[in-house]
Design a protein around this motif. Structure first.
Motif, PDB file in Angstrom:
ATOM      1  N   PHE A 134      -3.196  11.793  -4.568  1.00 34.96           N
ATOM      2  CA  PHE A 134      -4.687  11.038  -4.081  1.00 34.96           C
ATOM      3  C   PHE A 134      -4.493   9.489  -4.007  1.00 34.96           C
ATOM      4  O   PHE A 134      -4.387   9.153  -2.883  1.00 34.96           O
ATOM      5  CB  PHE A 134      -5.454  11.832  -5.095  1.00 34.96           C
ATOM      6  CG  PHE A 134      -6.812  11.215  -4.737  1.00 34.96           C
ATOM      7  CD1 PHE A 134      -7.625  11.081  -3.499  1.00 34.96           C
ATOM      8  CD2 PHE A 134      -7.694  10.267  -5.669  1.00 34.96           C
ATOM      9  CE1 PHE A 134      -8.751  10.603  -3.423  1.00 34.96           C
ATOM     10  CE2 PHE A 134      -8.639   9.813  -5.500  1.00 34.96           C
ATOM     11  CZ  PHE A 134      -9.499   9.930  -4.062  1.00 34.96           C
ATOM     12  N   GLY A 135      -4.463   8.983  -5.223  1.00 37.05           N
ATOM     13  CA  GLY A 135      -4.219   7.450  -5.200  1.00 37.05           C
ATOM     14  C   GLY A 135      -5.690   6.910  -4.375  1.00 37.05           C
ATOM     15  O   GLY A 135      -5.175   5.653  -4.002  1.00 37.05           O
TER      16      GLY A 135
ATOM     17  N   ARG B  40      -1.722  -6.370  -2.621  1.00 37.38           N
ATOM     18  CA  ARG B  40      -2.731  -5.872  -1.894  1.00 37.38           C
ATOM     19  C   ARG B  40      -3.870  -7.194  -1.625  1.00 37.38           C
ATOM     20  O   ARG B  40      -4.449  -7.404  -0.712  1.00 37.38           O
ATOM     21  CB  ARG B  40      -3.306  -4.890  -2.357  1.00 37.38           C
ATOM     22  CG  ARG B  40      -2.367  -3.714  -2.272  1.00 37.38           C
ATOM     23  CD  ARG B  40      -2.946  -2.271  -2.984  1.00 37.38           C
ATOM     24  NE  ARG B  40      -1.780  -1.141  -3.156  1.00 37.38           N
ATOM     25  CZ  ARG B  40      -2.174  -0.104  -3.358  1.00 37.38           C
ATOM     26  NH1 ARG B  40      -3.184   0.348  -3.972  1.00 37.38           N
ATOM     27  NH2 ARG B  40      -1.380   0.822  -3.137  1.00 37.38           N
TER      28      ARG B  40
ATOM     29  N   ALA C 292      -8.047  10.822   8.660  1.00 37.59           N
ATOM     30  CA  ALA C 292      -6.866  10.870   8.049  1.00 37.59           C
ATOM     31  C   ALA C 292      -6.759  12.074   6.691  1.00 37.59           C
ATOM     32  O   ALA C 292      -6.042  12.666   6.454  1.00 37.59           O
ATOM     33  CB  ALA C 292      -6.217   9.569   7.741  1.00 37.59           C
ATOM     34  N   TRP C 293      -8.052  11.935   6.376  1.00 35.70           N
ATOM     35  CA  TRP C 293      -8.282  12.755   5.234  1.00 35.70           C
ATOM     36  C   TRP C 293      -8.465  14.312   5.623  1.00 35.70           C
ATOM     37  O   TRP C 293      -7.825  15.305   5.354  1.00 35.70           O
ATOM     38  CB  TRP C 293      -9.646  12.486   4.384  1.00 35.70           C
ATOM     39  CG  TRP C 293      -9.752  13.532   3.358  1.00 35.70           C
ATOM     40  CD1 TRP C 293     -10.368  14.632   3.315  1.00 35.70           C
ATOM     41  CD2 TRP C 293      -9.486  13.167   1.755  1.00 35.70           C
ATOM     42  NE1 TRP C 293     -10.555  15.359   2.077  1.00 35.70           N
ATOM     43  CE2 TRP C 293     -10.007  14.537   1.383  1.00 35.70           C
ATOM     44  CE3 TRP C 293      -9.007  12.594   1.125  1.00 35.70           C
ATOM     45  CZ2 TRP C 293      -9.824  14.710  -0.074  1.00 35.70           C
ATOM     46  CZ3 TRP C 293      -8.741  12.636  -0.308  1.00 35.70           C
ATOM     47  CH2 TRP C 293      -9.194  13.739  -0.797  1.00 35.70           C
TER      48      TRP C 293
ATOM     49  N   SER D 286       2.016   3.029  -2.066  1.00 37.67           N
ATOM     50  CA  SER D 286       2.168   3.561  -3.381  1.00 37.67           C
ATOM     51  C   SER D 286       0.812   4.238  -3.721  1.00 37.67           C
ATOM     52  O   SER D 286      -0.207   3.649  -3.477  1.00 37.67           O
ATOM     53  CB  SER D 286       2.416   2.624  -4.330  1.00 37.67           C
ATOM     54  OG  SER D 286       2.244   3.036  -5.563  1.00 37.67           O
ATOM     55  N   SER D 287       0.790   5.305  -4.665  1.00 36.10           N
ATOM     56  CA  SER D 287      -0.423   5.975  -5.217  1.00 36.10           C
ATOM     57  C   SER D 287      -0.752   5.328  -6.393  1.00 36.10           C
ATOM     58  O   SER D 287      -1.792   6.029  -7.094  1.00 36.10           O
ATOM     59  CB  SER D 287      -0.044   7.511  -5.095  1.00 36.10           C
ATOM     60  OG  SER D 287       0.721   7.659  -5.985  1.00 36.10           O
ATOM     61  N   LEU D 288       0.154   4.194  -6.730  1.00 35.06           N
ATOM     62  CA  LEU D 288      -0.227   3.644  -7.903  1.00 35.06           C
ATOM     63  C   LEU D 288      -0.195   4.728  -9.167  1.00 35.06           C
ATOM     64  O   LEU D 288      -0.744   4.702 -10.092  1.00 35.06           O
ATOM     65  CB  LEU D 288      -1.427   3.037  -8.018  1.00 35.06           C
ATOM     66  CG  LEU D 288      -2.055   1.934  -7.070  1.00 35.06           C
ATOM     67  CD1 LEU D 288      -3.130   1.390  -7.110  1.00 35.06           C
ATOM     68  CD2 LEU D 288      -0.701   0.822  -7.004  1.00 35.06           C
ATOM     69  N   CYS D 289       0.872   5.710  -9.043  1.00 33.88           N
ATOM     70  CA  CYS D 289       0.813   6.692 -10.115  1.00 33.88           C
ATOM     71  C   CYS D 289       1.647   6.277 -11.523  1.00 33.88           C
ATOM     72  O   CYS D 289       1.533   6.827 -12.543  1.00 33.88           O
ATOM     73  CB  CYS D 289       1.448   7.943  -9.615  1.00 33.88           C
ATOM     74  SG  CYS D 289       3.494   7.881  -9.951  1.00 33.88           S
TER      75      CYS D 289
ATOM     76  N   PHE E   9      -5.165   5.302  -0.901  1.00 33.59           N
ATOM     77  CA  PHE E   9      -3.763   5.718  -0.534  1.00 33.59           C
ATOM     78  C   PHE E   9      -3.723   6.878   0.404  1.00 33.59           C
ATOM     79  O   PHE E   9      -3.149   7.194   1.222  1.00 33.59           O
ATOM     80  CB  PHE E   9      -2.713   5.840  -1.749  1.00 33.59           C
ATOM     81  CG  PHE E   9      -1.470   6.608  -1.472  1.00 33.59           C
ATOM     82  CD1 PHE E   9      -0.608   5.746  -0.883  1.00 33.59           C
ATOM     83  CD2 PHE E   9      -1.289   7.954  -1.663  1.00 33.59           C
ATOM     84  CE1 PHE E   9       0.637   6.266  -0.672  1.00 33.59           C
ATOM     85  CE2 PHE E   9      -0.097   8.501  -1.364  1.00 33.59           C
ATOM     86  CZ  PHE E   9       0.947   7.609  -1.048  1.00 33.59           C
ATOM     87  N   ALA E  10      -4.746   7.628  -0.061  1.00 35.75           N
ATOM     88  CA  ALA E  10      -4.919   9.139   0.779  1.00 35.75           C
ATOM     89  C   ALA E  10      -5.253   8.910   2.017  1.00 35.75           C
ATOM     90  O   ALA E  10      -5.210   9.776   2.997  1.00 35.75           O
ATOM     91  CB  ALA E  10      -5.875  10.051  -0.127  1.00 35.75           C
TER      92      ALA E  10
ATOM     93  N   TYR F 169       0.806  -1.163  -0.028  1.00 38.92           N
ATOM     94  CA  TYR F 169      -0.110  -0.069  -0.063  1.00 38.92           C
ATOM     95  C   TYR F 169       0.842   1.352   0.082  1.00 38.92           C
ATOM     96  O   TYR F 169       0.339   2.194  -0.043  1.00 38.92           O
ATOM     97  CB  TYR F 169      -0.828  -0.002   1.271  1.00 38.92           C
ATOM     98  CG  TYR F 169      -1.877  -1.114   1.064  1.00 38.92           C
ATOM     99  CD1 TYR F 169      -3.154  -0.802   0.492  1.00 38.92           C
ATOM    100  CD2 TYR F 169      -1.884  -2.302   1.769  1.00 38.92           C
ATOM    101  CE1 TYR F 169      -4.107  -1.840   0.280  1.00 38.92           C
ATOM    102  CE2 TYR F 169      -2.803  -3.232   1.659  1.00 38.92           C
ATOM    103  CZ  TYR F 169      -3.834  -3.223   0.889  1.00 38.92           C
ATOM    104  OH  TYR F 169      -4.900  -3.997   0.864  1.00 38.92           O
TER     105      TYR F 169
ATOM    106  N   ARG G 222      -6.935  18.192   4.490  1.00 41.50           N
ATOM    107  CA  ARG G 222      -7.745  18.634   3.537  1.00 41.50           C
ATOM    108  C   ARG G 222      -8.950  18.627   3.832  1.00 41.50           C
ATOM    109  O   ARG G 222      -9.900  18.183   4.440  1.00 41.50           O
ATOM    110  CB  ARG G 222      -7.657  17.557   2.313  1.00 41.50           C
ATOM    111  CG  ARG G 222      -6.143  17.210   1.872  1.00 41.50           C
ATOM    112  CD  ARG G 222      -5.993  15.803   1.397  1.00 41.50           C
ATOM    113  NE  ARG G 222      -5.645  14.991   2.646  1.00 41.50           N
ATOM    114  CZ  ARG G 222      -5.316  13.910   2.372  1.00 41.50           C
ATOM    115  NH1 ARG G 222      -4.760  13.532   1.314  1.00 41.50           N
ATOM    116  NH2 ARG G 222      -5.173  12.830   3.564  1.00 41.50           N
TER     117      ARG G 222
END
Lengths: 500, 253
Positions: B180-181, A402, A470-471, A378-381, B184-185, A376, A475
């Motif tokens: 963002f992901g 995952r 967490a968000w 990684s943001s899978l960018c 992941f965020a 996990y 933000r």
């Protein structure tokens, strides 16, 4: 583990915290983030330039992928051929199923020479198995001779990058380490050492020269092993590797079994893609190749320890096996936005960054907290896949792992098929995913939920409880609109005229 | 031409303006838009978090809903990439697990016919000037799944460059992930927030009024960071810019 810390920690670290927690420290350390940002951005830009020079990069990348896949498919055959060639050339081949066995073999070989000191070329495989600690426990001291590895060893630190293990250190920190520690290990740092690169390099050169000239045993890894000739290849930038490979009487190389290539000609591809991807150079300053032993030239005894340590298990996994194509160039680390913020230590492994996130949980299993969290990290960018010179689809493997973490399933450990249970700590998430799937499978329920959200939108808090915290810690949440799209669509009769 | 709009669950629920803009834009270009009401979610969040088996029924549902359409258009690079790139992979995995070809066969048609909005405009309709007017300074963030997943290339930029009154300014570090992901965020919120902050600081350095992207999920993260950092910029979906006919006089009024 021995009382004296002499290099890398024993692998794997059983109590390493999960990635998010380990990364938090790095994210909040402005010096570390600054060092990492500067270094990765510099090398990233240089790599892009070096790669752009080749008009056939895509074809080289594809060739590298195919050579590695083909070799892995017939790994046993190529390894047996390698053993034959190395033996014919005067070397001795040893097979090690895991870290313990490899360490035992190496310690035994060193003891047989009667020596209690060895010099080492930087090697990921020996870090992976915790060789330095194992040797120390046997009364043998291992000296790292790669400059960055020396900094890490003297600093009682851990490497944080595959190619530049001391990437997290700046010049001032390195000067302090040299001043304080060099004397305890051999030749002290010169008086009045400053933090200019030339002075630091000269201090390291003088310190290491003593070691090279005294050592009777050298230990290396290898970037490639050529099956047809039994030739081992080390590419490096400093020349320390060549000293370790040629001056000692005995040379012991510990190499992962996936490093074999069938023929000499296959090197043509990797000797172009590896340096460009790693140091952004057209060619490595030092490319050393050796085949067994030769009378009156170089080491008179050569031992090759072929290391499995989870590789055969990894090979059994159809999706995950592509990680074994890795040639340890570290391009994926340098381009990874997560690595850049989290630093290498957060990965709890000698293989940090995107490749570490897919390699470590495969080599070690996904049971520990750190290994279950790495897929996990990684943001899978997709930036890692884009730069990988052997086209490892890292995001694909991350998602695959995952799945192994949250759903469990069949995998292979030490040659046996095992059924993994889902990892702990995902029950709430699994319930939420199932609930979401149910809602999304029932459009009416989705619509009811959307309308409820719209109707209560003025009551919704700015910050969220539970995992949502967490968000909302950093933000703001988006405002829920008065009307979801589908209600608008229905109200405007399909909106065929686009009227609002 | 008649197309199905796959709006995505996020846009439907949180960003209906983007959906309205897509309808307005495509209608203006002579495209007949249908919105199949039984559409829900492509299953990306499930799939990418490791719940492939939860994502499968959603993919099948997607195929039931959209299977009859000649073209499916979506204003989301990441959901577009899910359908086009990852549905075939799910089909392949089912096959390798000995579950036969059914899933692959069911998902292939929708994968083949799904287009991200800017792709549809440039490749299928063959337009770059969509008759939009938007008198603002804009910087463009190419989202990861659009950029690397679908290979949108310079299509969004070409569309933006053709918009009247729009001044496009370069975003430093444009191709870096905003952090963002999806989950992941939440799972790695510290790293995610650090990435988002850097993205916002880079955007701020351009002096643009608007940060534009082709994915509202990324914009939700970037926009949420912008308001928290009190940066005077607006996140706007590219569809809303391309649908716009705003003129300078309107702005002044």
């Amino acid at each position: 583990m021995s009382g004296t810390f002499i290099g890398m920690p024993v692998f794997p670290p059983p109590t390493h915290p999960a990635f998010p927690k380990a990364a938090r420290e790095a994210v909040r350390n402005p010096t570390l983030r600054g060092n990492l940002r500067h270094a990765t951005h510099t090398i990233r830009a240089k790599r892009a330039k070096a790669v752009a020079e080749l008009s056939d990069w895509d074809r080289l990348r594809e060739a590298g992928r195919l050579i590695k896949d083909h070799t892995l498919r017939h790994l046993e055959r190529h390894l047996l051929r390698l053993e034959e060639s190395v033996t014919a050339a005067g070397g001795t081949v040893h097979w090690a199923a895991d870290a313990d066995e490899a360490n035992r073999i190496v310690a035994g070989l060193v003891k047989a020479t009667g020596e209690s000191e060895v010099v080492k070329v930087k090697s990921m495989a020996t870090q992976e198995i915790g060789l330095n600690e194992a040797l120390e426990a046997e009364g043998i001291r291992a000296y790292e001779t790669d400059l960055a590895e020396l900094i890490v060893q003297l600093g009682k630190d851990r490497p944080s990058h595959i190619l530049v293990p001391a990437i997290h250190r700046n010049r001032g920190e390195i000067r302090d380490i040299f001043r304080e520690e060099m004397g305890r290990w051999g030749r002290p740092a010169p008086e009045g050492l400053t933090d200019t690169p030339a002075e630091l390099a000269e201090a390291a050169r003088l310190h290491l020269r003593e070691k090279f000239l005294r050592a009777k045993v050298g230990i290396s890894g290898a970037n490639f092993m050529v099956a047809e000739t039994g030739t081992l290849v080390v590419v490096e930038s400093e020349g320390n590797g060549r000293m370790c490979l040629t001056l000692p009487e005995t040379l012991i190389s510990v190499v992962g079994i996936e490093k074999v290539v069938p023929t000499w000609r296959d090197l043509e591809v990797f000797l172009q893609t590896l340096p460009r991807s790693s140091t952004a150079e057209r060619m490595n300053p030092y490319t050393s190749m050796w085949t067994g032993t030769t009378d009156e030239d170089g080491p008179s005894a050569f031992h090759l320890v072929l290391l499995d340590n989870g590789r055969t298990d990894t090979l059994a996994d159809q999706v995950g096996r592509q990680a074994l194509r890795c040639i340890r160039c570290s391009a994926c680390l340098n381009v990874c936005p997560v690595y850049e913020r989290a630093g290498g230590h957060a990965y709890g492994s000698v293989y940090p960054g995107p490749i570490g996130a897919i390699l470590s949980p495969q080599l070690r299993g996904t049971e520990s907290e750190i290994d279950a969290s790495l897929p996990y990290a990684s943001s899978l960018c997709g930036a890692c896949y884009e730069v990988c010179p052997v086209a490892i689809d890292i995001p694909e493997v991350l998602v695959h792992l995952r799945e192994r973490v949250v759903e469990g399933g069949v995998t292979v450990r030490q040659g046996n098929k095992v059924v993994l249970k889902p990892a702990k700590g995902h029950a709430a998430e699994r319930a939420a995913m199932r609930a979401a799937r149910w809602t999304f499978s029932h459009p009416g329920a989705l619509r009811t939920g959307q309308r409820l959200a719209s109707r209560t939108r003025r009551l919704q808090p700015r910050t969220l409880p539970g995992p949502g915290k967490a968000w909302s810690g950093t933000r703001d949440l988006p405002a829920v609109p008065a009307e979801p799209f589908r209600d608008w669509w229905q109200r405007t009769h399909g909106g065929k005229d686009g009227a609002e | 031409m008649r197309v199905a709009l796959f709006l995505t669950c996020v846009n439907d629920t949180l960003y209906p303006d983007t959906g309205r803009a897509v309808v307005k834009l495509l209608t203006r270009l002579g495209v007949e838009v249908d919105f199949p009401m039984s559409q829900t979610c492509c299953g990306q969040a499930h799939y990418n978090t490791g719940y492939r088996h939860e994502a499968e029924p959603l993919a099948r549902h997607f195929s039931d809903v959209f299977g009859e359409y000649e073209a499916i258009v979506t204003p989301s690079g990441s959901c577009g990439a899910m359908v086009r790139e990852l549905y075939p992979r799910m089909g392949g995995r089912a096959r390798s697990e000995g579950r036969g070809d059914t899933l692959a066969r069911v998902l292939a048609p929708v994968a083949d016919r799904t287009y991200e909005l800017t792709e549809f405009l440039v490749d299928v309709l063959g337009v770059t000037d969509v008759g939009a007017s938007y008198p603002h300074t804009v910087t463009y963030h190419p989202t990861c799944h659009g950029l690397r997943g679908l290979g949108l290339g310079d299509r969004p930029r070409r569309l933006l460059e053709a918009v009247k009154g729009l001044e496009l300014v370069e975003l430093p570090g444009a191709e870096e992930c905003c952090g963002f992901g999806g989950t992941f965020a939440l799972k790695n919120s510290d790293v995610s927030a650090a990435m988002g902050t850097d993205k916002v600081r880079n955007a701020e350095s351009t002096g643009a009024e608007v940060l534009c992207a082709a994915d509202n999920s990324c914009l939700m993260h970037i926009g949420g960071t912008m308001t928290r950092l009190a940066v005077g910029m607006r996140p706007v979906h590219i569809a809303e810019i391309l649908a716009s006919t705003e003129t300078r006089a309107e702005t002044a009024a």
